[in-house]
Design an enzyme around this catalytic site. Structure first.
Site, PDB file in Angstrom:
ATOM      1  N   ALA A   1       0.618  -1.186   0.075  1.00 59.28           N
ATOM      2  CA  ALA A   1      -0.075   0.092   0.132  1.00 59.28           C
ATOM      3  C   ALA A   1       0.837   1.251   0.006  1.00 59.28           C
ATOM      4  O   ALA A   1       1.880   1.414   0.842  1.00 59.28           O
ATOM      5  CB  ALA A   1      -0.999   0.150   1.274  1.00 59.28           C
ATOM      6  N   ASP A   2       0.570   2.142  -0.682  1.00 62.16           N
ATOM      7  CA  ASP A   2       1.228   3.551  -0.567  1.00 62.16           C
ATOM      8  C   ASP A   2       0.588   4.372   0.538  1.00 62.16           C
ATOM      9  O   ASP A   2      -0.378   3.911   0.872  1.00 62.16           O
ATOM     10  CB  ASP A   2       1.388   4.130  -2.063  1.00 62.16           C
ATOM     11  CG  ASP A   2       0.161   4.788  -2.587  1.00 62.16           C
ATOM     12  OD1 ASP A   2      -0.959   4.553  -1.923  1.00 62.16           O
ATOM     13  OD2 ASP A   2      -0.200   4.828  -3.843  1.00 62.16           O
TER      14      ASP A   2
END
Lengths: 78, 246
Positions: free
Chosen positions: A35-36
């Site tokens: 996930a960013d």
């Protein structure tokens, strides 16, 4: 306990498009689930809606793993 | 062109904002008309929009106040069921030479014209991320690009809006939220009506197309940026100034 985890897992699988088996209590959003930072913000938003609560920004910043999220939600609901 | 979409236009009771609200409505969008003080004028815009056969609502909010903006966004989503287009148009002027400009004149303009864009954008992003689509169009100004004596506060705010547009565009691109700005030049509004003939002549001399723009000229570009025709455009500032600044 399991109930919260399952609901959190369902949201993560849906939002991050990852395998269910990868979503463990120890999994790190950024390292294990790819996930960013915007994904994490979005997840927190979804969790707020799902559990009908508000997570303060200072608390949200401490959420790094699936377990952090589940434990935080449990601590508010108990 | 915009059938079934919902839009919120800030500062839409008059001038350019009013024209934008009407143009979006003409293309089929439901439109929320935000205003700060002029309720009667906002009501008139709402009635004009309703005659076009779409839904409209007026809603009072100070765009620089996060709590009232959150409430505003909530009521618009409740009323229309979605919020697809945000037009950050609300703005004020407190012109003065730099040497004479009071701190409060600077702060007021920055608060409404720059912080207001930040607050409204932040508040609408949650909804647009959920929808996985959205359009944000910021009304900047050509003086934010060129500078203008007597408007240090206004120019700083508008240049800030252009920078904010670029950053927001980069942050939200992955969520299919497109963010662009328009930079109007000299547009015929209440503000330009006050100019003397001499000032007017001087201005026209700087404009290759040798005429003032109209609020509709701006509204049509905003409508384009809000439409599917602009699917591959984000982070841009489009000058609507008759060629004055190139």
């Amino acid at each position: 306990m399991a109930d919260v985890f399952d609901r959190v897992k369902e949201i993560i699988v849906d939002k991050l498009d990852v395998e269910e088996s990868k979503v463990t209590m120890e999994a790190s959003f950024k390292d294990d689930l790819e996930a960013d930072s915007l994904d994490v913000v979005e997840l927190v938003m979804e969790l707020e809606d799902e559990f009908d609560m508000e997570i303060a920004d200072e608390e949200a910043e401490k959420i790094n793993t699936v377990g952090d999220a589940v434990n935080y939600i449990n601590s508010l609901q108990s | 062109m915009l059938n079934g979409k919902s839009a919120l236009v800030t500062g839409a009771s008059r001038g350019i904002g009013r024209s934008i609200a009407l143009e979006l409505a003409r293309q089929g969008a439901n439109v929320a008309v935000n205003y700060a003080g002029s309720e009667a004028k906002a009501q008139a815009v709402v009635e004009e929009i309703e005659q076009l056969g779409v839904k409209a609502m007026k809603i009072q909010a100070d765009v620089s106040n996060e709590d009232s903006v959150k409430e505003m966004i909530k009521s618009v989503v409740n009323e229309f069921g979605s919020l697809d287009i945000l037009v950050n148009n609300a703005g004020i002027t407190r012109d003065n030479l730099l040497m004479r400009m009071k701190e409060e004149e600077f702060d007021q303009v920055i608060n409404t014209n720059l912080k207001g864009v930040f607050v409204c954008t932040k508040s609408v992003t949650r909804q647009m991320m959920k929808q996985k689509s959205g359009r944000i169009i910021n009304v900047a100004s050509i003086v934010g690009v060129s500078g203008n004596p007597g408007q240090a506060n206004y120019v700083a705010a508008k240049a800030g809006v252009i920078g904010l547009t670029k950053t927001t565009a980069k942050e939200l691109a992955s969520r299919n939220i497109l963010v662009n700005a328009v930079a109007p030049g000299f547009i015929s509004t209440d503000m330009t009506d006050e100019l003397t003939d001499e000032q007017r002549e001087g201005m026209l001399g700087m404009i290759p197309l040798a005429k003032l723009g109209t609020p509709e000229d701006v509204a049509k570009v905003v409508r384009f940026l809000a439409s599917d025709d602009a699917n591959y455009i984000t982070g841009q500032t489009i000058h609507i100034d008759g060629g004055m600044v190139m």
